[in-house]
Design a protein around this motif. Structure first.
Motif, PDB file in Angstrom:
ATOM      1  N   VAL A 226      13.445   6.030   2.300  1.00 15.13           N
ATOM      2  CA  VAL A 226      12.080   5.718   2.703  1.00 15.13           C
ATOM      3  C   VAL A 226      11.123   6.764   2.137  1.00 15.13           C
ATOM      4  O   VAL A 226       9.997   6.443   1.739  1.00 15.13           O
ATOM      5  CB  VAL A 226      11.969   5.635   4.238  1.00 15.13           C
ATOM      6  N   ALA A 227      11.578   8.016   2.066  1.00 16.96           N
ATOM      7  CA  ALA A 227      10.728   9.088   1.548  1.00 16.96           C
ATOM      8  C   ALA A 227      10.181   8.733   0.172  1.00 16.96           C
ATOM      9  O   ALA A 227       9.010   8.989  -0.145  1.00 16.96           O
ATOM     10  CB  ALA A 227      11.517  10.390   1.506  1.00 16.96           C
ATOM     11  N   GLY A 228      11.023   8.105  -0.656  1.00 16.40           N
ATOM     12  CA  GLY A 228      10.590   7.684  -1.986  1.00 16.40           C
ATOM     13  C   GLY A 228       9.399   6.739  -1.904  1.00 16.40           C
ATOM     14  O   GLY A 228       8.420   6.863  -2.637  1.00 16.40           O
ATOM     15  N   VAL A 229       9.529   5.782  -0.981  1.00 17.82           N
ATOM     16  CA  VAL A 229       8.460   4.793  -0.807  1.00 17.82           C
ATOM     17  C   VAL A 229       7.170   5.477  -0.344  1.00 17.82           C
ATOM     18  O   VAL A 229       6.075   5.215  -0.847  1.00 17.82           O
ATOM     19  CB  VAL A 229       8.878   3.714   0.208  1.00 17.82           C
ATOM     20  N   LEU A 230       7.359   6.428   0.580  1.00 16.49           N
ATOM     21  CA  LEU A 230       6.200   7.102   1.149  1.00 16.49           C
ATOM     22  C   LEU A 230       5.480   7.923   0.090  1.00 16.49           C
ATOM     23  O   LEU A 230       4.256   8.007   0.076  1.00 16.49           O
ATOM     24  CB  LEU A 230       6.623   7.986   2.322  1.00 16.49           C
ATOM     25  N   LEU A 231       6.245   8.511  -0.835  1.00 21.14           N
ATOM     26  CA  LEU A 231       5.636   9.296  -1.897  1.00 21.14           C
ATOM     27  C   LEU A 231       4.677   8.428  -2.712  1.00 21.14           C
ATOM     28  O   LEU A 231       3.591   8.843  -3.106  1.00 21.14           O
ATOM     29  CB  LEU A 231       6.703   9.877  -2.812  1.00 21.14           C
ATOM     30  N   PHE A 232       5.105   7.225  -2.964  1.00 24.84           N
ATOM     31  CA  PHE A 232       4.265   6.313  -3.731  1.00 24.84           C
ATOM     32  C   PHE A 232       3.034   5.883  -2.954  1.00 24.84           C
ATOM     33  O   PHE A 232       1.917   5.913  -3.447  1.00 24.84           O
ATOM     34  CB  PHE A 232       5.063   5.052  -4.105  1.00 24.84           C
ATOM     35  N   ALA A 233       3.279   5.473  -1.736  1.00 21.72           N
ATOM     36  CA  ALA A 233       2.194   4.885  -0.959  1.00 21.72           C
ATOM     37  C   ALA A 233       1.248   5.935  -0.407  1.00 21.72           C
ATOM     38  O   ALA A 233       0.101   5.636  -0.084  1.00 21.72           O
ATOM     39  CB  ALA A 233       2.775   4.070   0.201  1.00 21.72           C
ATOM     40  N   GLU A 234       1.733   7.141  -0.326  1.00 23.37           N
ATOM     41  CA  GLU A 234       0.962   8.262   0.219  1.00 23.37           C
ATOM     42  C   GLU A 234       0.469   7.939   1.625  1.00 23.37           C
ATOM     43  O   GLU A 234      -0.605   8.360   2.043  1.00 23.37           O
ATOM     44  CB  GLU A 234      -0.218   8.609  -0.692  1.00 23.37           C
ATOM     45  N   SER A 235       1.257   7.099   2.341  1.00 27.34           N
ATOM     46  CA  SER A 235       0.873   6.761   3.715  1.00 27.34           C
ATOM     47  C   SER A 235       2.105   6.326   4.485  1.00 27.34           C
ATOM     48  O   SER A 235       3.088   5.860   3.904  1.00 27.34           O
ATOM     49  CB  SER A 235      -0.151   5.634   3.718  1.00 27.34           C
ATOM     50  N   LEU A 236       2.018   6.520   5.816  1.00 26.19           N
ATOM     51  CA  LEU A 236       3.091   6.025   6.666  1.00 26.19           C
ATOM     52  C   LEU A 236       2.698   4.687   7.283  1.00 26.19           C
ATOM     53  O   LEU A 236       3.433   4.105   8.063  1.00 26.19           O
ATOM     54  CB  LEU A 236       3.388   7.028   7.793  1.00 26.19           C
ATOM     55  N   ARG A 237       1.529   4.197   6.900  1.00 29.38           N
ATOM     56  CA  ARG A 237       1.017   2.986   7.514  1.00 29.38           C
ATOM     57  C   ARG A 237       1.578   1.776   6.770  1.00 29.38           C
ATOM     58  O   ARG A 237       1.398   1.658   5.548  1.00 29.38           O
ATOM     59  CB  ARG A 237      -0.497   3.002   7.402  1.00 29.38           C
ATOM     60  N   PRO A 238       2.301   0.873   7.467  1.00 30.31           N
ATOM     61  CA  PRO A 238       2.940  -0.245   6.765  1.00 30.31           C
ATOM     62  C   PRO A 238       1.972  -1.049   5.922  1.00 30.31           C
ATOM     63  O   PRO A 238       2.300  -1.430   4.800  1.00 30.31           O
ATOM     64  CB  PRO A 238       3.512  -1.078   7.913  1.00 30.31           C
ATOM     65  N   ILE A 239       0.731  -1.310   6.409  1.00 26.32           N
ATOM     66  CA  ILE A 239      -0.210  -2.125   5.644  1.00 26.32           C
ATOM     67  C   ILE A 239      -0.578  -1.407   4.350  1.00 26.32           C
ATOM     68  O   ILE A 239      -0.642  -2.002   3.283  1.00 26.32           O
ATOM     69  CB  ILE A 239      -1.456  -2.436   6.491  1.00 26.32           C
ATOM     70  N   ALA A 240      -0.711  -0.092   4.452  1.00 28.93           N
ATOM     71  CA  ALA A 240      -1.022   0.684   3.267  1.00 28.93           C
ATOM     72  C   ALA A 240       0.111   0.589   2.258  1.00 28.93           C
ATOM     73  O   ALA A 240      -0.102   0.457   1.049  1.00 28.93           O
ATOM     74  CB  ALA A 240      -1.278   2.133   3.647  1.00 28.93           C
ATOM     75  N   ILE A 241       1.344   0.626   2.762  1.00 30.71           N
ATOM     76  CA  ILE A 241       2.498   0.534   1.863  1.00 30.71           C
ATOM     77  C   ILE A 241       2.510  -0.814   1.161  1.00 30.71           C
ATOM     78  O   ILE A 241       2.712  -0.914  -0.054  1.00 30.71           O
ATOM     79  CB  ILE A 241       3.800   0.756   2.649  1.00 30.71           C
ATOM     80  N   VAL A 242       2.230  -1.855   1.927  1.00 33.55           N
ATOM     81  CA  VAL A 242       2.212  -3.196   1.340  1.00 33.55           C
ATOM     82  C   VAL A 242       1.135  -3.270   0.260  1.00 33.55           C
ATOM     83  O   VAL A 242       1.376  -3.735  -0.862  1.00 33.55           O
ATOM     84  CB  VAL A 242       1.951  -4.265   2.428  1.00 33.55           C
TER      85      VAL A 242
END
Lengths: 164, 561, 345
Positions: C169-185
């Protein structure tokens, strides 16, 4: 200590594991679309061949009389002691007839020994397989349920004559 | 002792013995149909052919007298071939009736067909047909096709029953058996012919088609038809007695038994009118009650009488054990002096063969046990008078239907305030009783009878009851009994609530201040053997299967049979 | 929006989501049975209703009517608490998963997620960890050795795989720069799915998700041949059903999380729906559809895997968790870091 060599060592490709999983998945996927053999039982009924051993029945001649002479051999040979016969005297030529003939279908194991031992071809295995009871008393089949007209049993009798 | 050689074995024999007798004595079986140890030799079946060295042809072992130095072969090639040939001849015209034949399972021809026959018939022609169902007498049915013409039945009627009724007619394969014109096979021993018939030609009409022999259990017992005490076997299926057969005992009944004993002494066991539990008369009707209630009510009723107002009538139909405990109950618990039993003598019943005029199995036993009034006590006649004079107000009767024997007693017994009866079936005596206890029949209990000779013989339970379990109490088990569960009709059917009289009395004694300590029939018999001289040093093992003659009786007791 | 309005909308959303979830769970069970039947050349339940569609309801009625058996040696309170925790965790997790972009209706703009929290991913990870307690407590409180083994195995397994899951998940968070699911999407857009960018991370996450949901080939906690029924051996009636439902609810969560984190969430693949300028309600419906189809495919994958692969041995399970999954997720993290540095994404 020598390392025990396996019968077949995995190749690198196999050790990656993922491709093997894909192989397995494709196999199950294929079988998902294979035709199914399941019969939709109460609507679709399985009609067994003559060699099938369904519930044992007593042969009833065309004149409505049973062939059975109540010799008790079926009862003697029955491994689970399912058959109970009470003989009695009759004016017919055969002298004996079963006054009571009961098969406890909870005990019956459908082995067909009764039919094999019968000297009169009077008890044969029918094609009936759907038996259900809700209490022990219902599972005891008397003559009323056991007697079946001979013309419904010809193919089994023919089978017995050929192979017994 | 002279000796001869049979199958390479030296065998001793007594002068005049035939080969077959000597062989049988030494445990060597030579097959036979027509020969019977108790009948004359007719030698017509040819089954017992043996090879005797220096004799030109094979000889029949049943009529060849053994001689010193004879060399006999019963298993030689020649003998075996001869046996096969004889069996083949028998089977030519013997119908394949085994499925409908009652003899199947105990049939000599069937057994020998397995042991001494090649197993195949070369005979393809039509078999001879004869009459299949000929009632030779009221109890015997004859199937002429099955008959192998061994003549055992004819010889039995001539020699044992002393009433010639049967004979052969016609010749060759047409030969058959008929009764003499105007005669019937109705001698009192006619059913023995069905036993000795080696095939199913003669069958017992009373038992015909009732059960296959392999479905029944057999129990060694004693006939209760008369004081002969013929050794018998009780055949039981589904907890129901189906037939009685004689059991060999040379000292009592040899191989035989009379028709009365066979046919009339078991039906009451299966009868519908069995007493199904303890009954007490309430407001004029006999009402079934629990055992506990029956005991306590009976005890309190008995206690309400003076000890000399109570009479005790024992029974020659009951076992020694029952009578002994009854006597003990009367004398040590109640303290009554009035104790006796009724004798049943039928002067027309006895004959010179087996039957005795005394129609009870245990009269001598009652006498030996001292079933008689004390010095000042009343005997049977005295008791009846005592009732009339209102001196006796209560009576306790076990296992004897006095009123049916003597209907006049009904008026006497109705005078009583209390009548306690132990009975197997409802009868005229129970119909006026105030308390009826269900007593076990002779087929449902252990015990001993003493026959007219002074021979103690054992009876054993053959029928299971609530009190006696088939497996736990070691009754003989048929194939079905071994595997029955509580859901199987054959396993739990017809179990009656009846107890031996001694058991009932022992339980009843608990309601008085002196409780008997009997748990098993053996305990009662132990006490009998300690207290009664005639039974000294006896126990059930000593009595065994054939009974034992009491030695001391002539010295100790006078026999008044 | 007033506080009252927020409360009303939230309650409505909760009710809707719960209903949908329960239905999905029930039908997931039904499809599991059908799929397993198809794989095994059978028909599966096809009697209750058309093609057996009412089977889940029949099952529930049956379970409701069953006797609730509690072993004498069980700890009564915890024995009852465990299935409640399991069910609560399973359903509560769903609060942070967005199923479409906000819906504009009656002048309101309603985000289609129950709770649009900034730490959504953390919330999910935290709650699934609590889920371990349900299984461990169930195993321990039953007073049965089989249950206890199941519970212990489960906790060991979940702790092990949570690590690789977290690093993936950390990898995903690095990209999205957010822990907010909508932001990740939204960060994934329509085609730049994390599954393409960081395939290793995707695989480790999916595998860890299987392990976290106790699905085959990682269903050691309830390995029937060894442990009878595992942690729920001593459960019956609706308590058993609670575990059963929780397991399938967890699958749905796992599928929702995978869709959200790696498969572009509710966005249509390779196509920006918002560029079409459709009415807002239409866009939302298409997005919901897209989300559920993605999830459906994943759920089918879950079932498919179950009926294809055999169970791992316990030592294999542990060595895969620590020696394969953990290093792989670390490699994925480095890969993402390199991507960000080099391409300045």
């Amino acid at each position: 200590m020598g390392v025990k060599k396996r019968e077949k060592d995995f190749t690198v490709w196999e050790r990656i594991y993922i491709p093997e999983i894909v192989k397995g998945l494709s196999l199950t996927l294929k079988s998902m679309f294979k035709p199914k053999f399941t019969m939709k039982y109460p609507e679709e009924k399985f009609i067994p061949s003559a060699s099938y051993r369904g519930r044992p029945v007593l042969v009833m001649e065309n004149n409505g009389e049973e062939r059975c002479v109540a010799c008790g051999l079926c009862s003697r040979v029955c491994p689970p002691l399912a058959i109970e016969v009470q003989a009695s005297e009759t004016e017919r030529e055969k002298e004996r007839y079963p006054e009571k003939f009961e098969i406890n279908m909870l005990r019956c194991i459908f082995c067909g020994f009764c039919e094999e031992v019968c000297p009169e071809e009077a008890i044969v295995m029918s094609k009936d397989y759907d038996l259900a009871f809700t209490n022990r008393a219902d599972a005891i089949y008397g003559k009323d349920k056991l007697l079946v007209p001979v013309n419904q049993l010809y193919d089994r009798i023919e089978f017995l004559r050929q192979y017994k | 002792m002279p000796k001869f050689i049979l199958d390479d074995k030296e065998i001793e024999f007594t002068q005049g013995q035939t080969i077959i007798e000597a062989a049988k004595q030494h445990g060597i079986d030579i097959p036979y149909f027509c020969w019977h140890p108790s009948l004359s030799v007719s030698g017509n079946c040819r089954m017992c052919l043996v090879e005797v060295e220096k004799m030109p042809k094979l000889v029949i072992a049943c009529s060849t007298i053994a001689a010193e130095g004879m060399v006999v072969h019963s298993q030689s090639q020649k003998t075996i071939e001869a046996r096969n040939a004889v069996m083949e001849f028998f089977l030519i015209n013997h119908p394949l009736d085994c499925p409908i034949c009652d003899e199947a399972g105990e049939c000599k021809l069937q057994d020998y067909a397995y042991q001494h026959s090649v197993g195949e018939s070369r005979f393809v022609e039509e078999k001879v047909h004869k009459d299949k169902r000929v009632p030779l007498g009221p109890l015997v049915m004859f199937d002429a096709e099955r008959c192998i013409s061994c003549s055992r039945c004819i010889r039995f009627c001539d020699e044992i029953a002393k009433d010639p009724e049967l004979t052969f007619i016609k010749r060759g394969d047409r030969v058959t058996i008929v009764t003499y014109p105007g005669e019937e096979l109705d001698n009192p021993y006619s059913l023995n012919t069905t036993d000795i018939c080696p095939v199913g030609a003669l069958t017992n009409r009373d038992f015909r088609f009732q059960a296959r022999v392999w479905d029944m259990s057999d129990t060694k017992s004693i006939c209760i038809g008369c004081s002969r005490g013929c050794n018998s076997e009780i055949w039981v299926r589904n907890n129901e007695v189906l037939r009685l057969t004689p059991r060999y005992n040379e000292d009592v009944n040899s191989y035989w038994m009379c028709d009365h004993g066979r046919v009339n002494t078991y039906k009451f066991i299966n009868a519908e009118d069995r007493v199904k539990g303890p009954f007490i008369r309430k407001e004029g009707n006999l009402i079934q009650v629990s055992w506990e209630e029956a005991y306590s009510q009976t005890a309190s009723k008995l206690k309400s009488f003076n000890k000399d107002e109570i009479a005790f009538i024992a029974s020659p139909f009951a076992t020694c054990e029952d009578n002994y405990v009854f006597k003990k109950f009367a004398q040590s618990i109640i303290g009554s002096k009035h104790l006796d039993f009724m004798r049943h003598v039928d002067p027309n019943f006895g004959d010179d063969i087996l039957r005795k005029n005394d129609t009870t199995p245990n009269t001598l036993g009652c006498e030996l046990l001292g079933i008689s009034p004390n010095k000042s006590g009343l005997n049977l006649e005295g008791i009846f008078n005592g009732i009339k004079q209102k001196k006796i107000k209560a009576a306790y009767i076990i296992e004897d239907d006095l009123i049916t024997v003597n209907p006049e007693l009904e008026n006497i017994f109705t005078e009583l305030d209390l009548l306690i009866v132990h009975s197997t079936n409802f009868n005229r005596t129970t119909s006026i009783a105030d308390v009826v206890f269900p007593s076990a029949t002779y087929a449902e209990k252990n015990g001993t009878f003493v026959n007219f000779q002074g021979r103690v013989q054992r009876i054993r339970p053959a029928v299971a009851s609530i009190d006696v379990d088939r497996a736990v109490d070691g009754l003989s088990l048929s194939r079905l009994d071994k595997f029955g569960t509580k859901y199987d009709s054959w396993a739990e059917k017809n179990k009656r609530d009846a107890k031996s009289s001694w058991k009932i009395l022992t339980s009843l004694s608990a309601f008085f201040n002196n409780k008997f300590k009997f748990n098993l029939t053996e305990d009662v018999f132990d006490e009998i053997s300690k207290n009664i001289k005639a039974f000294n040093k006896l126990d059930y093992d000593v009595i065994g299967e054939k009974g034992i003659l009491l030695e001391n009786i002539n010295k100790e007791q006078s026999i008044k049979v | 929006m007033s506080v009252l309005e927020i409360i009303v909308f939230t309650v409505v959303k909760i009710v809707l989501i719960l209903t949908v979830m329960l239905l999905m769970v029930s039908y997931l069970v039904y499809f599991e049975r059908r799929v397993s039947a198809w794989v095994q050349n059978r028909l599966g339940p096809n009697r209750v209703g058309w093609e057996g569609v009412l089977q889940p309801f029949a099952d529930v009625f049956k379970l409701l009517l069953k006797e609730d058996i509690v072993p004498v040696k069980a700890n009564q309170f915890i024995h009852t608490l465990a299935p409640v925790i399991a069910l609560f965790v399973a359903f509560a997790t769903y609060a942070v998963i967005p199923i479409a972009s906000p819906l504009k209706i009656f002048g309101y703009e309603i985000p289609l997620v129950v709770a649009d929290v900034n730490i959504g991913v953390l919330y999910v990870l935290a709650l699934t960890s609590v889920g371990v307690y349900a299984i461990t407590l169930a195993g321990w409180s039953s007073g049965s050795k089989y249950s206890l083994f199941g519970g212990i195995r489960s906790s060991a397994q979940m702790i092990s795989y949570e690590i690789s899951m977290g690093f993936s998940v950390a990898g995903v968070l690095l990209f999205a720069e957010s822990l907010r699911p909508i932001a990740i999407v939204q960060s994934q857009g329509s085609w730049m799915w994390n599954a393409w960018i960081q395939p290793i991370g995707f695989i480790t996450f999916v595998v860890s998700a299987f392990a976290e949901t106790n699905r085959l080939p990682f269903d050691l906690p309830e390995a029937e041949p060894e442990l009878v029924g595992g942690y729920h051996t001593e459960y019956s009636s609706m308590k058993f059903a609670a575990f059963f439902l929780a397991e399938y609810a967890n699958m749905i969560i796992a599928a929702g999380m995978i869709v959200t984190l790696y498969l572009g969430g509710y966005n249509l693949p390779f196509f920006n729906i918002e560029s079409l300028g459709l009415a807002n309600w239409l866009t939302v419906i298409i997005q919901i559809g897209s989300f559920f189809i993605k999830m459906g495919v994943l759920l089918f994958f879950f079932l498919w895997i179950r009926w294809s692969l055999p169970r791992f041995r316990y030592d294999q399970l542990m060595s895969i968790g620590w020696k394969v999954m953990f290093p792989l997720s670390l490699i994925n993290l480095i890969w993402v870091a390199v991507l960000i540095m080099v391409f300045n994404l």
